[in-house]
Structure formats: C-alpha cells, structure tokens
Enzyme design. Structure first.
Site, PDB file in Angstrom:
ATOM      1  N   GLY A 238      35.214  18.187  22.908  1.00  0.00           N
ATOM      2  CA  GLY A 238      35.901  16.947  22.535  1.00  0.00           C
ATOM      3  C   GLY A 238      37.007  16.643  23.536  1.00  0.00           C
ATOM      4  CG  ASN A 631      39.859  35.588  16.094  1.00  0.00           C
ATOM      5  OD1 ASN A 631      39.853  36.341  17.072  1.00  0.00           O
ATOM      6  ND2 ASN A 631      38.780  35.348  15.369  1.00  0.00           N
ATOM      7  N   PRO A 632      42.851  37.018  17.997  1.00  0.00           N
ATOM      8  CG  PRO A 632      43.850  39.106  18.187  1.00  0.00           C
ATOM      9  CD  PRO A 632      43.123  38.223  17.211  1.00  0.00           C
ATOM     10  CB  THR A 634      38.994  32.248  18.466  1.00  0.00           C
ATOM     11  OG1 THR A 634      40.076  32.592  17.601  1.00  0.00           O
ATOM     12  CG2 THR A 634      37.689  32.612  17.805  1.00  0.00           C
ATOM     13  CD  GLU A 705      45.650  19.394  23.296  1.00  0.00           C
ATOM     14  OE1 GLU A 705      45.344  18.328  23.803  1.00  0.00           O
ATOM     15  OE2 GLU A 705      46.183  19.482  22.178  1.00  0.00           O
TER      16      GLU A 705
HETATM   17 MO1  MOS Z   1      43.360  16.904  22.425  1.00  0.00          MO
HETATM   18  S1  MOS Z   1      43.548  15.878  24.180  1.00  0.00           S
HETATM   19  O1  MOS Z   1      44.664  16.421  21.518  1.00  0.00           O
HETATM   20  O2  MOS Z   1      41.766  16.869  21.828  1.00  0.00           O
END
Ligand code: MOS
Length: 738
Positions: A238, A631-632, A634, A705
């Site tokens: 996404g 979860n280390p 993921t 992010e």
């Molecule tokens: Mo993110 S750019 O908030 O899917």
C-alpha cells in the site's frame, strides 16, 4: 510466557506462500465483466469530441461511459479529512476538461479484459490542447503560492529564527531537492464492484482504508452508508498509495450500477502513474545558525512542492524541523505549492518526514564539517527533552540511546572524519549517519473479541493487514490478554461489517487498533472471570479475582487448587461465546501534556567506484525508539523494508516527466528503478525503545515509516565522506558524482 514480545512467524504466512490468500483482483465473481480505462494523451485542455462508434461495435463490448453519458457524482467533501479521504478532488468523467496526462476520458466495459482494452484503441478523440504547467526547478520559487491548511499548519514560528541565524557565528544555507516518486506496489490497484438485489453495493478493493472508502463512496455516489460494504483482506503493498479513494473505485461502482453486473477494474502498471497518487518533488531551503561548537541557535526550513491545478495537496517536508532538534533562538518553517498539470500527489511511505529529513540531516552534516564536530556528537549536543514547537516534554525520547548504541554497534569510532580518507583497494569508503523523528498518530478504533465455547477466540476489527503483519500481532495481543496460545486466536480484518477502525496508514495500527483489540480481549476475559466468581453456577464462588490466574485457556484459583477451562465455563452456562467490545478513543491523549514521537539514528557505509561514479551500499545499521516492540520478527521486517525504501529514495527512484507532453515517462518497472536484492547488503536493526504509556496501552509507538526516514541523508552524508562531493539532490545518480 508472554506472547507479546515474541518473534512469532506470520499467521498468514502459509496462505501467502501457497497462494491461498485471495487478493482483491483474485476474487472471482460469477458474471463479472471487465472494465478498461482510456486516458488522455494531453495534460492540459479539453476534449472536443470522443467518438465511440467503432469501439461500441467491437466484439464483447457492453457499454462505454464518457463524460457525455456517465451518471453525475457529488463533489468530494471539503476540507479533506482522514474520515472522507478522497485521493483527489477532481472527479472522473464529469466534464470535458483535461487537467493532467493520463486522466481517464472513457471507460469501456466488455466481457473480457482483452476485449475491453482492444475496444479502447478504437475510440477517437479530438483535443484542444495547451502547453502544460509543470514543476520547474528554475521557476518554482516565483510560481509558488501559499496553500490552505491541509494536515498541519502550513507555517510555524517559535522564537526569532531569522535574528538567531543572522547573528550566529556559523551559518549553513543550502537548497536541497527530492524527485517525484511512485509507490509501484507489486499489486496494482483494483476494484470489483457488485450490487445485490437489495441495492447493497460491495466493493472488493485494494485499500488501506475500508471505512474511508465506504464514507467517500457514500458521499460522492449518493449511496446510503448502510448500503455499502468494503472488503480488503490482503494487500500486495500500500505504502500510502492505497490510503485514499482514487477515481477507478468510483468508476467501477458506477459501471456496475449502470450494467447491473459485477464489474472488475484493475489498473495497468502505467495507469498507476496517473490514476493514483505519487510523492511530489520538493525544493527545500534550509538555513542553520550555530555556535562554533555546533549548538544550534536558529533553524529555517522552507519547502515548495507541486500540486494539481484543482487540489492543494501539501508535502510537509519542513514538518520535522519543528520537532527534531532544539535551537535556542528560534525555528521557522513554511510550505508553498506550485499548481501544475499533474494528478494529485499523496502520502507515500514516510511522507513529509522522509523528504524533509534529507534536507535537514544533510544540513546537519554540513554543519558538523563547518564546525569540525563529529556528526554523532553534534546531534547529542542538540538533543532536546522538550518538543521545540509545543514546549511539551516528550513522553519518551531515546534519541541518546539511538545515537550512542547505534554508533557503538556500527563501529563509528573507527571512522576517520576527513573526506576521502577511507579506502578499500580502488574503492572509496564513506560512512555517514543521520537521525530522525516521526509523527505518532492517534485515531479511534473499535474491536470485538469473542471467547468461544470450543476454547478458541475470535478477534474482529475493521483494520487491515497491508502486508505488515497485522493478523499476527493482533493474535499476539489477544492471546496474552486472554491467556490463550496464539494459534487459538482467529483474527478477522478487512471488512466494513466488522467494528469500525482507522486507516492502516501513518504507522498507527499497533498503537491504536492494537489498543482496541487489547481492551476488547480484556473485556471478554473479565466477563469470563465474573462468570467464574459470581455467575449462576460459579466454580469459584466467593473467591477474590486477584487469586485467579488465567493461562493456557483456563482460569485457576491458585489457593484452592481449582481449575476450569474457558470451554467448561461457557458450557456450564449454556453459552456459545462471550463477547468483549472496545471503543478506544485516544483523541484526548493526543492533546495531552506530553509530545509523542518515535526516534532513530541510522548509520550507512558506502563503497564508491570513483571512476564510474557508482555508489554501492556496504552496510547499514538502524537504531530505533518505537516504544515497546510487540513482535521483533515482524518489526525487523518492517525495518529492513523501510531501509530498502530509503535506499531507493537515495540512489534510484525518480519519476521523470516529459517537459513537452507533461507525461510521466518511465511508467513501468523497466524504467522506474527500485532496489533489488543485489542492491541490498545485510541490514542491522536495533530496537532501543521502552514501553511508552502515553503512546498506547500497548506501549508501542509508530515504527514502519520511521525506518524509511533518514536513510537518504545517511547515504548522502556517506557519499560526501567518501568523495568530498556534497550531493544535494535525490536520487544520487552516477552523473551527479562524475
Ligand atoms: Mo503510509 S504513506 O501512511 O501508508
């Protein structure tokens, strides 16, 4: 043993590797027909005529929709909000105007995709065209205007930055640029729209925001909310590009209504460049004023980015300068936009921050060299315990740990600071670092957890797993709260018939939707406890709740050596399930006395062939404060994924525009360069954060992010260290180093 904190593997891993996971476009519906989009070849002007005569006669064609015959849509809500998240305000096929290249001008529906696509080639369009307005680095400053507020205030000012910079013994003032980029998710955007006989619309949709899609479609197409369901169980990437509603969704829904048949519409790879958003380029100017030892006195950060002629999307590149470092004299930031003939940009992994940190953390490296400071030491002396913008103390800020533990593990002390001073045979070696701060979003989320008489539990939340591991971490959270093994917990996500939740964007899922799952699971457990202590057939009558231990699917009264499983407890009460519900609303906490952000320090080593200008990443280490790690495994995957995104931003990714036609040129994986395995060395990831009770009942802050932020400046700073060349525009391509 707690399940939270364990590196367990993905609950949906087997489904994915065996192909059993059904992605949106895989969902086959009986009688479904196929839609293909015909798009504008010009970027500015209007269509004088769209002749569909030949296309209509082509085999298999059922109908063709253009602005002349498509039903009217209602305008998108203004102002934009996360609740009504339209990707762009200009709606498809509503008039003869052309505002961008690749704008849809006709929709063909046929009995097969090939036939719809072929018929599209038979449509004849006459245009009246004008030269497109473009984002031009040479003229952007004159063309830029002040946009209305979008997500945050457009400008900020604390203290008197101008005076502080003017009076500073050391100043750095530079302009940095970043390029247009596209998400290029592996899974193209797709919608299958189906209306049933009761007038109910179901949208199988590639979305990070099922409830936002439902709201927006309801408003724009004038359909009552209760007549729409949106389903998205798996997503093939996404990255923000599927966070909002784009024109194809509206077109598919309308076409299905016109034909009264299920319609499937999947964008082609090339259409993903204009039918959905992208990350806009930025031109950023930074001025830093500092003492001789590098202590910051003033920061000014201004950014300009393109936005369409019909929208005011702002890329908030100067956002992080408001929060990252203390500056005793003041900090000012501002954003401007240039209106161009281009579709609307959107959030793309680490929007705002990942662009802004390139400028800010490159400038900090320039300041380190100007003051003869070590880059890590420079950041340590500018670390701040209070948020410079709001004056609020940070809830937790392990920046110092990120810097010192990251530096130690990377072996930063062995770096010799002189540019060009480190070599490996014919290669120049460069080491650079950067730090980062990331926004922590708080959004309401509901969840429901059922304890079932068969000893299992079901978690239901209108959240999404966008490939990040949500099915898995929600299982862990519920398992711990209920005292169950994780494989006893079934997680249901991605359907608007489930309790309403927020978008899976902004790295906010764990802290918010996760919190609601935790609270719902606790509510279910408490109901079971109440049954055991005071129910009509209570196995522990008169006992104290504090003496009951819940583990392995059973309640145990330790001091009386009594034990009953959830199954037996429900069975003896003739219950098939016990339901706990949560309506988590953290909006008050978001405005509380503490400022909540995530932090990092990242370290890069590059190897450069000076004769070829070729930069290779040798190794990379990221140290992150994202609070409690659920979860280390993921989380580690999130981190390496984010770093790879940053490598793409630093060295490869650039959507190029034809200056004559205004079209994106490299509209495919063949032309749009992104990192492959061969570009990526071992990536080292270190989590140094602690439980943050202000961030979430789970103690978690945003992680995904954060990890894509400051990769680019760390690499750019390493390139400078290797070569003595300061590259202030991304990506750092060969020609910029030769
Ligand atoms: Mo993110 S750019 O908030 O899917």
């Amino acid at each position: 043993m707690n399940v939270v904190g364990q590196p367990i593997s993905r609950a949906d891993g087997r489904l994915k590797v065996t192909g059993a996971a059904r992605y949106t476009a895989d969902i086959a519906l009986a009688g479904a027909v196929h839609a293909a989009i015909v798009h504008s070849t010009i970027a500015n002007g209007r269509t004088l005529s769209i002749d569909t005569t030949n296309a209509e006669k082509a085999p298999g064609v059922l109908t063709i929709l253009t602005h002349c015959n498509i039903p009217r849509m209602n305008p998108t809500p203004k102002p934009w909000s996360h609740l009504h998240p339209h990707g762009q305000g200009y709606l498809p096929l509503q008039d003869d105007r052309i505002h961008y290249a690749g704008q849809p001008i006709a929709l063909i529906i046929a009995d097969s995709l090939d036939r719809a696509t072929y018929a599209g080639t038979l449509i004849e369009v006459e245009y009246q065209g004008h030269p497109p307005a473009l984002f031009d680095l040479r003229t952007a400053k004159e063309d830029a205007v002040d946009p209305p507020q979008f997500l945050w205030p457009v400008a900020s000012s604390v203290g008197d930055a101008e005076n502080a910079i003017a009076g500073a013994p050391i100043t750095i003032e530079q302009t940095y640029t970043t390029s247009d980029r596209h998400h290029n998710q592996m899974e193209p955007h797709a919608t299958t729209a189906v209306w049933d006989s009761d007038g109910m619309l179901t949208l199988f949709e590639t979305t990070q925001h099922i409830f936002g899609t439902k709201e927006l479609v309801s408003i724009v197409l004038g359909i009552p909310l209760e007549k729409i369901n949106v389903v998205s169980r798996f997503l093939g990437g996404g990255f923000g590009g599927k966070g909002y509603v784009w024109p194809h969704t509206l077109l598919a829904a309308l076409a299905a209504r016109v034909l009264n048949r299920p319609v499937r519409l999947q964008l082609t790879r090339a259409q993903m460049y204009s039918m959905t958003g992208h990350q806009p380029a930025t031109i950023q100017t930074i001025a830093l004023g500092a003492n001789n030892n590098g202590k910051l006195l003033g920061i000014r950060h201004d950014s300009i980015s393109p936005t369409p002629v019909f929208d005011n999307y702002i890329e908030y590149a100067a956002l992080s300068a408001r929060h990252l470092w203390g500056a005793t004299g003041g900090i000012s930031t501002n954003h401007k936009v240039v209106h161009v003939n281009r579709n609307t940009p959107t959030a793309m992994r680490s929007p705002h921050e990942a662009l802004g940190h390139f400028a800010l953390e490159s400038a900090m490296d320039e300041l380190a060299y100007a003051t003869g400071s070590d880059p890590v030491a420079l950041r340590l002396i500018n670390d701040t315990e209070t948020d410079p913008l709001s004056g609020r103390p940070f809830s937790t800020r392990a920046m110092r740990k990120c810097l010192t533990e990251g530096a130690a593990r990377f072996g930063w002390e062995r770096r010799t600071p002189e540019p060009g001073s480190m070599r490996d045979g014919r290669y120049l070696i460069g080491q650079g670092m950067a730090a980062a701060i990331y926004t922590h979003w708080r959004w309401p989320a509901k969840a429901r957890v059922m304890l079932n008489v068969d000893g299992s539990a079901t978690v239901e939340a209108g959240m999404h797993d966008i490939g990040t591991g949500t099915y898995t971490v929600m299982q862990q959270v519920a398992a711990d709260a209920l005292g169950l093994a994780p494989d006893k917990v079934i997680v249901r996500l991605g359907d608007t018939r489930l309790p309403a939740s927020h978008p899976a964007i902004g790295s906010a899922t764990m802290a918010n939707a996760g919190a609601s799952v935790l609270l719902a699971a606790k509510a279910a457990r408490d109901k079971a406890l109440a049954l055991a202590l005071t129910g009509p057939d209570a196995p522990f009558p008169g006992a104290d709740a504090h003496n009951v231990v819940i583990a392995d699917g059973s309640l145990r009264l330790e001091n009386r050596n009594l034990n009953i499983s959830y199954s037996e407890l429900l069975a003896r009460n003739q219950l098939s399930s016990l339901t706990g519900e949560a309506d988590y609303n953290p909006i008050e906490e978001a405005n509380g006395p503490k400022a909540v952000f995530s932090f990092s320090a990242v370290f890069a080593e590059v190897r450069i062939d000076a004769e070829l200008g070729l930069v290779r990443l040798n190794r990379f280490l990221g140290a992150y404060d994202a609070g409690q790690i659920i979860n280390p495994k993921t989380a580690h995957s999130q981190a390496i994924g984010g770093i790879i995104w940053g490598v793409g931003q630093a060295l490869l990714e650039e959507s190029e525009t034809d200056p004559v036609t205004g079209r994106f040129l490299n509209r495919n994986y063949s032309g749009y360069l992104a990192p492959t395995n061969a570009d990526i060395p071992e990536l080292d990831v270190l989590f140094v954060g602690d439980f943050d009770e202000e961030a979430s009942p789970l103690g978690a802050k945003g992680l995904g992010e954060l990890t894509a932020v400051s990769v680019a400046p760390a690499i750019a700073n390493a390139v400078y260290h290797a070569t003595g060349k300061r590259v202030r525009s991304l990506p750092i391509t060969i020609e910029k180093l030769l």
